[in-house]
Scaffold this motif. Sequence first.
Motif, PDB file in Angstrom:
ATOM      1  N   ALA A   1       0.838  -1.200   0.000  1.00 26.31           N
ATOM      2  CA  ALA A   1       0.000   0.000   0.000  1.00 26.31           C
ATOM      3  C   ALA A   1       0.872   1.250   0.000  1.00 26.31           C
ATOM      4  CB  ALA A   1      -0.917  -0.008   1.220  1.00 26.31           C
ATOM      5  N   ALA A   2       0.263   2.388  -0.322  1.00 27.22           N
ATOM      6  CA  ALA A   2       0.986   3.662  -0.318  1.00 27.22           C
ATOM      7  C   ALA A   2       0.934   4.274   1.079  1.00 27.22           C
ATOM      8  CB  ALA A   2       0.362   4.611  -1.335  1.00 27.22           C
ATOM      9  N   ASN A   3       1.922   5.095   1.388  1.00 30.22           N
ATOM     10  CA  ASN A   3       1.931   5.815   2.655  1.00 30.22           C
ATOM     11  C   ASN A   3       0.736   6.760   2.734  1.00 30.22           C
ATOM     12  OD1 ASN A   3       3.767   5.379   4.765  1.00 30.22           O
ATOM     13  ND2 ASN A   3       5.476   6.017   3.456  1.00 30.22           N
ATOM     14  N   PRO A   4       0.185   6.940   3.932  1.00 31.74           N
ATOM     15  CA  PRO A   4       0.625   6.420   5.233  1.00 31.74           C
ATOM     16  C   PRO A   4       0.048   5.055   5.573  1.00 31.74           C
ATOM     17  CG  PRO A   4      -1.183   7.913   5.589  1.00 31.74           C
ATOM     18  CD  PRO A   4      -0.939   7.901   4.099  1.00 31.74           C
ATOM     19  N   LEU A   5      -0.626   4.398   4.607  1.00 29.42           N
ATOM     20  CA  LEU A   5      -1.273   3.126   4.901  1.00 29.42           C
ATOM     21  C   LEU A   5      -0.444   1.946   4.402  1.00 29.42           C
ATOM     22  CD1 LEU A   5      -5.006   4.002   4.155  1.00 29.42           C
ATOM     23  CD2 LEU A   5      -3.738   4.167   6.290  1.00 29.42           C
ATOM     24  N   THR A   6       0.852   1.999   4.578  1.00 27.65           N
ATOM     25  CA  THR A   6       1.712   0.862   4.257  1.00 27.65           C
ATOM     26  C   THR A   6       2.317   0.335   5.545  1.00 27.65           C
ATOM     27  OG1 THR A   6       3.550   0.111   2.875  1.00 27.65           O
ATOM     28  CG2 THR A   6       3.794   2.253   3.906  1.00 27.65           C
ATOM     29  N   ASN A   7       2.706  -0.939   5.517  1.00 25.51           N
ATOM     30  CA  ASN A   7       3.297  -1.487   6.737  1.00 25.51           C
ATOM     31  C   ASN A   7       4.793  -1.215   6.772  1.00 25.51           C
ATOM     32  OD1 ASN A   7       4.202  -3.386   4.818  1.00 25.51           O
ATOM     33  ND2 ASN A   7       4.264  -4.993   6.361  1.00 25.51           N
ATOM     34  N   HIS A   8       5.350  -1.258   7.955  1.00 22.19           N
ATOM     35  CA  HIS A   8       6.787  -1.044   8.151  1.00 22.19           C
ATOM     36  C   HIS A   8       7.523  -2.318   7.777  1.00 22.19           C
ATOM     37  CE1 HIS A   8      10.572  -0.017  10.122  1.00 22.19           C
ATOM     38  NE2 HIS A   8      10.118   1.206  10.306  1.00 22.19           N
ATOM     39  N   PRO A   9       8.744  -2.249   7.200  1.00 20.65           N
ATOM     40  CA  PRO A   9       9.519  -3.470   6.941  1.00 20.65           C
ATOM     41  C   PRO A   9       9.581  -4.356   8.177  1.00 20.65           C
ATOM     42  CG  PRO A   9      10.616  -1.598   5.950  1.00 20.65           C
ATOM     43  CD  PRO A   9       9.451  -1.043   6.720  1.00 20.65           C
ATOM     44  N   VAL A  10       9.189  -5.606   7.999  1.00 22.08           N
ATOM     45  CA  VAL A  10       9.002  -6.507   9.137  1.00 22.08           C
ATOM     46  C   VAL A  10      10.308  -6.790   9.860  1.00 22.08           C
ATOM     47  CG1 VAL A  10       8.211  -8.809   9.810  1.00 22.08           C
ATOM     48  CG2 VAL A  10       7.004  -7.540   8.023  1.00 22.08           C
ATOM     49  N   GLU A  11      11.400  -7.006   9.112  1.00 23.35           N
ATOM     50  CA  GLU A  11      12.656  -7.395   9.735  1.00 23.35           C
ATOM     51  C   GLU A  11      13.159  -6.333  10.714  1.00 23.35           C
ATOM     52  OE1 GLU A  11      14.240 -10.300   9.641  1.00 23.35           O
ATOM     53  OE2 GLU A  11      12.502 -10.988   8.503  1.00 23.35           O
ATOM     54  N   ILE A  12      12.949  -5.060  10.361  1.00 22.28           N
ATOM     55  CA  ILE A  12      13.394  -3.985  11.260  1.00 22.28           C
ATOM     56  C   ILE A  12      12.572  -3.972  12.539  1.00 22.28           C
ATOM     57  CG2 ILE A  12      13.654  -1.490  11.495  1.00 22.28           C
ATOM     58  CD1 ILE A  12      15.662  -2.716   9.612  1.00 22.28           C
ATOM     59  N   LEU A  13      11.251  -4.187  12.407  1.00 19.34           N
ATOM     60  CA  LEU A  13      10.386  -4.136  13.594  1.00 19.34           C
ATOM     61  C   LEU A  13      10.626  -5.303  14.546  1.00 19.34           C
ATOM     62  CD1 LEU A  13       6.891  -2.895  12.377  1.00 19.34           C
ATOM     63  CD2 LEU A  13       8.750  -1.621  13.438  1.00 19.34           C
ATOM     64  N   LYS A  14      11.201  -6.397  14.051  1.00 15.25           N
ATOM     65  CA  LYS A  14      11.472  -7.519  14.946  1.00 15.25           C
ATOM     66  C   LYS A  14      12.432  -7.111  16.064  1.00 15.25           C
ATOM     67  CE  LYS A  14      10.759 -11.373  11.723  1.00 15.25           C
ATOM     68  NZ  LYS A  14      11.424 -12.476  10.961  1.00 15.25           N
ATOM     69  N   GLN A  15      13.390  -6.238  15.733  1.00 15.50           N
ATOM     70  CA  GLN A  15      14.380  -5.794  16.718  1.00 15.50           C
ATOM     71  C   GLN A  15      14.090  -4.402  17.269  1.00 15.50           C
ATOM     72  OE1 GLN A  15      16.719  -7.877  17.743  1.00 15.50           O
ATOM     73  NE2 GLN A  15      16.101  -9.431  16.251  1.00 15.50           N
ATOM     74  N   HIS A  16      13.134  -3.698  16.635  1.00 16.18           N
ATOM     75  CA  HIS A  16      12.842  -2.324  17.045  1.00 16.18           C
ATOM     76  C   HIS A  16      11.330  -2.177  17.262  1.00 16.18           C
ATOM     77  CE1 HIS A  16      16.613  -2.222  14.760  1.00 16.18           C
ATOM     78  NE2 HIS A  16      16.955  -1.172  15.477  1.00 16.18           N
ATOM     79  N   LYS A  17      10.840  -2.732  18.338  1.00 18.38           N
ATOM     80  CA  LYS A  17       9.408  -2.670  18.630  1.00 18.38           C
ATOM     81  C   LYS A  17       8.993  -1.215  18.886  1.00 18.38           C
ATOM     82  CE  LYS A  17       8.799  -7.164  18.632  1.00 18.38           C
ATOM     83  NZ  LYS A  17       8.032  -7.812  17.557  1.00 18.38           N
ATOM     84  N   PRO A  18       7.937  -0.735  18.199  1.00 21.03           N
ATOM     85  CA  PRO A  18       7.516   0.660  18.396  1.00 21.03           C
ATOM     86  C   PRO A  18       7.206   0.986  19.855  1.00 21.03           C
ATOM     87  CG  PRO A  18       6.443  -0.287  16.469  1.00 21.03           C
ATOM     88  CD  PRO A  18       7.152  -1.413  17.156  1.00 21.03           C
ATOM     89  N   GLY A  19       6.672   0.016  20.566  1.00 18.02           N
ATOM     90  CA  GLY A  19       6.335   0.275  21.960  1.00 18.02           C
ATOM     91  C   GLY A  19       7.540   0.477  22.845  1.00 18.02           C
ATOM     92  N   ARG A  20       8.709   0.047  22.370  1.00 18.07           N
ATOM     93  CA  ARG A  20       9.922   0.203  23.169  1.00 18.07           C
ATOM     94  C   ARG A  20      10.764   1.384  22.707  1.00 18.07           C
ATOM     95  NH1 ARG A  20      15.087  -3.942  23.549  1.00 18.07           N
ATOM     96  NH2 ARG A  20      16.274  -2.707  25.057  1.00 18.07           N
ATOM     97  N   PHE A  21      10.752   1.651  21.394  1.00 18.41           N
ATOM     98  CA  PHE A  21      11.628   2.682  20.847  1.00 18.41           C
ATOM     99  C   PHE A  21      10.886   3.874  20.244  1.00 18.41           C
ATOM    100  CE2 PHE A  21      14.098  -1.268  20.579  1.00 18.41           C
ATOM    101  CZ  PHE A  21      15.257  -0.888  21.231  1.00 18.41           C
ATOM    102  N   GLY A  22       9.580   3.758  20.065  1.00 18.70           N
ATOM    103  CA  GLY A  22       8.853   4.842  19.415  1.00 18.70           C
ATOM    104  C   GLY A  22       9.171   4.891  17.928  1.00 18.70           C
ATOM    105  N   CYS A  23       8.859   6.024  17.312  1.00 17.69           N
ATOM    106  CA  CYS A  23       9.076   6.208  15.872  1.00 17.69           C
ATOM    107  C   CYS A  23      10.117   7.285  15.582  1.00 17.69           C
ATOM    108  CB  CYS A  23       7.768   6.588  15.184  1.00 17.69           C
ATOM    109  SG  CYS A  23       6.452   5.359  15.362  1.00 17.69           S
ATOM    110  N   THR A  24      10.060   8.386  16.318  1.00 17.07           N
ATOM    111  CA  THR A  24      10.936   9.519  15.997  1.00 17.07           C
ATOM    112  C   THR A  24      12.396   9.256  16.337  1.00 17.07           C
ATOM    113  OG1 THR A  24      10.337  10.495  18.142  1.00 17.07           O
ATOM    114  CG2 THR A  24       9.134  11.249  16.208  1.00 17.07           C
ATOM    115  N   LEU A  25      12.668   8.237  17.149  1.00 20.77           N
ATOM    116  CA  LEU A  25      14.053   7.899  17.445  1.00 20.77           C
ATOM    117  C   LEU A  25      14.772   7.436  16.175  1.00 20.77           C
ATOM    118  CD1 LEU A  25      15.881   7.779  19.962  1.00 20.77           C
ATOM    119  CD2 LEU A  25      15.328   5.353  20.136  1.00 20.77           C
ATOM    120  N   CYS A  26      14.064   6.713  15.331  1.00 28.12           N
ATOM    121  CA  CYS A  26      14.662   6.165  14.112  1.00 28.12           C
ATOM    122  C   CYS A  26      14.346   6.981  12.862  1.00 28.12           C
ATOM    123  CB  CYS A  26      14.177   4.732  13.886  1.00 28.12           C
ATOM    124  SG  CYS A  26      14.722   3.564  15.152  1.00 28.12           S
TER     125      CYS A  26
END
Length: 750
Positions: free
Chosen positions: A115-140
Motif C-alpha cells: 500500500a501507499a503511505n501512510p497506509l503501508t506497513n513497516h519493513p518486518v525485519e526492522i520491527l522484529k528488533q525495534h518494537k515501536p512500543g519500546r523505541f517509538g518512531c521519531t528515534l529512528c
Amino acid sequence: MANIRARFHLRVWFLLLGLGLTAATFFVFRSDERQIWKRYQREYREAHRQKLLEKRAEAAASRDETDLKKWSHLIEEAKDGDGQGIRQIYLPEAGIHDLCQTCHQAMENPLFQFAANPLTNHPVEILKQHKPGRFGCTLCHHGQGVGLTPRKAHGDEPNWPQPRVPRRYMQALCLGCHETPFQLAGAEKAEQGRRLFLDNGCYGCHDARALSGLPSKAHPLDGAGLKLESEAWLAQWIRDPPGIRPGTTMPSFRLEEQELRDLIAFVSARKELPQPLPPYAAEAASADIGKELFTKKGCIGCHGVERGDATASRLVPNLADAGLKLSGAWIRAWLEEPSAMNPETPMPKLTLTAEERRDLTAYLKSQQNPEVAALLAAAGAAASSGGGKGGQGDAEQGARVVQIMGCYGCHKLRGTEGLARPGLEVAEVAKKRLEELPFGNSTVAQTKWDWLSNKIRQPAVYQTEDMRLKMPDYRLADDEVESLTIFYLQNRAYDLPDGMLYRDPDRTGILARGQWLIDRHNCGACHQLDEGLLPRIDRFFELKSLVPPRLVGEGERVQPQWFFQYLSRPVVLRPWLEIRMPQFDWTYEERKGLVAYFTERLPAESRPAAAVPYVLLPVREDVSDESVAMGEYRVRTDKCVQCHPISLDGQLPEGIKLEDLSINLMLSKGRLRYEWIKNFLRNPDRYAGAGTKMPFVYYTPDGVPRIPEPEKWIEYSALYLMFMEQAPEAPKEDKIEDIRPGTDVDWTQY
C-alpha cells in the motif's frame, strides 16, 4: 409585582451570541470531522475490511477450512474495532512522545505491504528488533512526533531541529544507538560510508567514534626531500594527483601558485630520515632480473606497474611512474626495512638478498611511464616559458601552508604531534543545528543532508571571500557521496537510557578490527579469504601450486598457538615457493586479534570446534601402539608422502613436479587441529577448496564409503599424523602420474 424584563437590544445581542456559539460549535465539530488523521483512519478500516474479505474468499475457493475460520474471525474483530482515536507512544525516560500510529495504522499489518503511505506497513525485519512500543518512531525517523498533520508530525517547521529524514538517508539514524554499522543488517549504506571514511583517509582530519587511534594514511613528510627524485613530479602531483595516478585517494587542494611553490620548497627541504641512505650503484643492477623478481616475490600481488591498473587497494600505490618519483637510494633502503623508514607503514619486510634488492630497485627506477613523463615535461616547459608565474618558494611559508591545509593529518611530520585535527570531529558535525551550518552564497537546499552531501561532493561550494574552505576535492561517485553523507549525518550517540542503546558484542569488535588489519595489509591480494573470490596474485601464475595458500576456514584448520607464532615469525612451509610470507610489524595485540578474527569469521556451526586460545589435542599415552601402527600403514599404503614430502632439512625429493607437491606432513602435529584433519580426510573439497588435488580416499564426494569402516581408518590416520616422529617407510615407488594421471584430472570423481 411588575415583571423584570431585559431591554430589547440586550435580548437581540444574547440571541445573536447564542447563534454565533452554535455556529462556532458546528464548525469546530465539522472541522474536527475533516481532520486528516480521521480520514486516514476511515480509509484504513475500509481497506482492511476489503482485504480481509478477499482473503476469506480465497480461502473459501481453495476450501481451506483453517484459513476460512481465521479470516472470518478477523473480519468479525474488524467490525468491533476501536473506532477513531489518537494513538500514542509515551516513553518519558527517553523523552519520546509519538502520535505517529494515529495516521500510520497499518504499520504492523502485513496485509498492507504494497500500500501507499501512510497506509503501508513497516519493513518486518526492522520491527522484529525495534518494537515501536519500546523505541517509538521519531528515534529512528526524527520528526516532531506530536503533530497530527503531516507537516507538523514530520517536523517540517522552522523551529524544529530534527525534521524527518528522507528514506535515502534513513540509515544514518542507526548510528544514534549503534556505535558502528559494521555487519549491521539494514545499515549497508552506512557501512559503505564507514569503509569510504577509512579508504579515503578521512580520519586524518576528522575523528570518529570507534575509529580513533588509527595510523597515518600516507608516508611521513620527514625525509621526503631524500625520497623524491624530482620537484617537477611533486609539483604536478600536488596540482593534479589523479592526473599522475588515476584512482589515487590523494585529493586535489585549491592552492595559489605561490602557496604551491612554498609547499614544494618545504617538502624538498625535509631530509631527516631515521637512518642514512645506503649508496646505490645502478650500473651493477639488472632491471630484467628485477622484473622477474617483482612477480616471483609477490610484489605484483599488491602493486600495479601499468598506469591506470588497479592495485590491491586504493591505498596501495601504482608504480608505473616510480622511476620518475623515487630516488634509487631511497627505494633500496625501503626494500631493506620499510618500518625503519616509516614505523606506521603496512608494507612488510620481504625476504630479499642484497642482490635482489639491488635488481628490484633497478626495475622500479626503470618504471618511467611515458604519459607521466610527458605531463612533467609539459608543465616544466610552461613554467620556463612564462606560462606559469616565476619565483622561488619559501620553505618557512611552506610550513605554514602545511599547517593551514592540514597536510599533517595524513602525512606525519615532526613538530605537529600536538596540533589538533585539521577538521571537525564527526560527532560535532552530527550535532550541529541547521542554522549553525555555513551555506555561504550557495543555492543549496536548506537541509542538513543537502548541506553535507554538497560539502562532500564539492567542498568549495560554500566558500566566500571572507571564508576560505580548506577541505580538498575528492572524486567520488554519487553513491559514494550518499554513503558518506549517511555516515556523517547522525554519527553521535543519543542521550538515552543504557537499555535503549545497543552494545556491540565482543565478536563484532573482533571482526571489525581484524577486517581492518586484513584490508590495511592487503592479505587478500595473495591469499584466498572467501569461497569463489580468488586473490589478485592468482592471475599472474599458471601453476596454482605456486600461489600462496588459501585461508578459507583457517581458524578451523590450524592450532591458534602455531598461528600466533607464525604471524610473529613466519617459517618456511612450502620450500618450492618463491613467494615467502613477509614479516609484518604487527603488535602483540594485533597478532592475537588476527588469530581470533579467523575463528570468529567461521560459520556458526564450525566455531565451537575452533576454540581460541586453548586446543585439546590427543595424548600419546592414551592411544594404543596398534592404533598408531594402523595409521602408519594407511599413510604408507596410500602413498601420501609422494605428494606430501617429509623432510627435516627442507630438501625435496628428486623427479617431483612442483605442481604435485603439498605441505610437509611432519608439520601436521604442531600446526593442524586434530578434528580438522579428520574432517579434511572425509571431504577434501569442502575443507581445502574444490581446486585441491587431494583425492577422496575414504568417502566419495556424495558421502558414500569407499572402503570398509572408513571412520576407523580416518581415526587411525589422524592419530598417526599427530604423533609421527619420522617419515614412514615408503612402499614401492610409483610414478605420481600413475596415481594422478594429468594435472587437469577431476579429482572429485576419484
